[in-house]
Motif scaffolding. Structure first.
Motif: not given
Length: 121
Positions: A15-18, A117-121
């Motif tokens: 859900g975040g942004s870069l 880019v790494t998307v992880s909780s």
């Protein structure tokens, strides 16, 4: 010497942004269609987006449409990729690429060195 230097990658929660940036040099940036390619571990490269040399036309892969926005500043020789609503499946190395064609991954020597880019909780 042609150089494409990406920056702005990192780790974010779902859900975040870069915002990725790509500084270009060694060629006439303002005359070239540019774009982004990504490659996840163990997978082949994927075409992500394209922007025309003047910035008037953009295109996106179906899997990022509505979430990513490509833009450029020809005065600064810089390409951008705003990424919103990031998901774990967006995890990849993201590469800036020159002489983009619609839907076609350009040769490897047209890419930069990439930013993770790494998307992880």
């Amino acid at each position: 010497e042609v150089q494409l230097v990406e920056s702005g990658g990192g780790m974010v929660q779902p859900g975040g942004s870069l915002r990725l940036s790509c500084a270009a040099s060694g060629f006439t940036f303002s005359s070239v269609d540019m774009g982004w390619v990504r490659q996840a571990p163990g997978k082949g490269p994927e075409w992500v987006s394209i922007i025309s040399w003047r910035g008037a036309t953009t295109g996106y892969a179906a899997f990022v449409k509505g979430r990513f926005t490509v833009s450029r500043d020809n005065a600064k020789n810089t390409l951008y990729l705003q990424m919103n609503s990031l998901q774990p499946e967006d995890t990849a190395l993201y590469y800036c690429a020159r002489s983009m064609l619609w839907g076609v991954v350009p040769p490897r020597n047209h890419w930069g060195q990439g930013t993770q880019v790494t998307v992880s909780s």
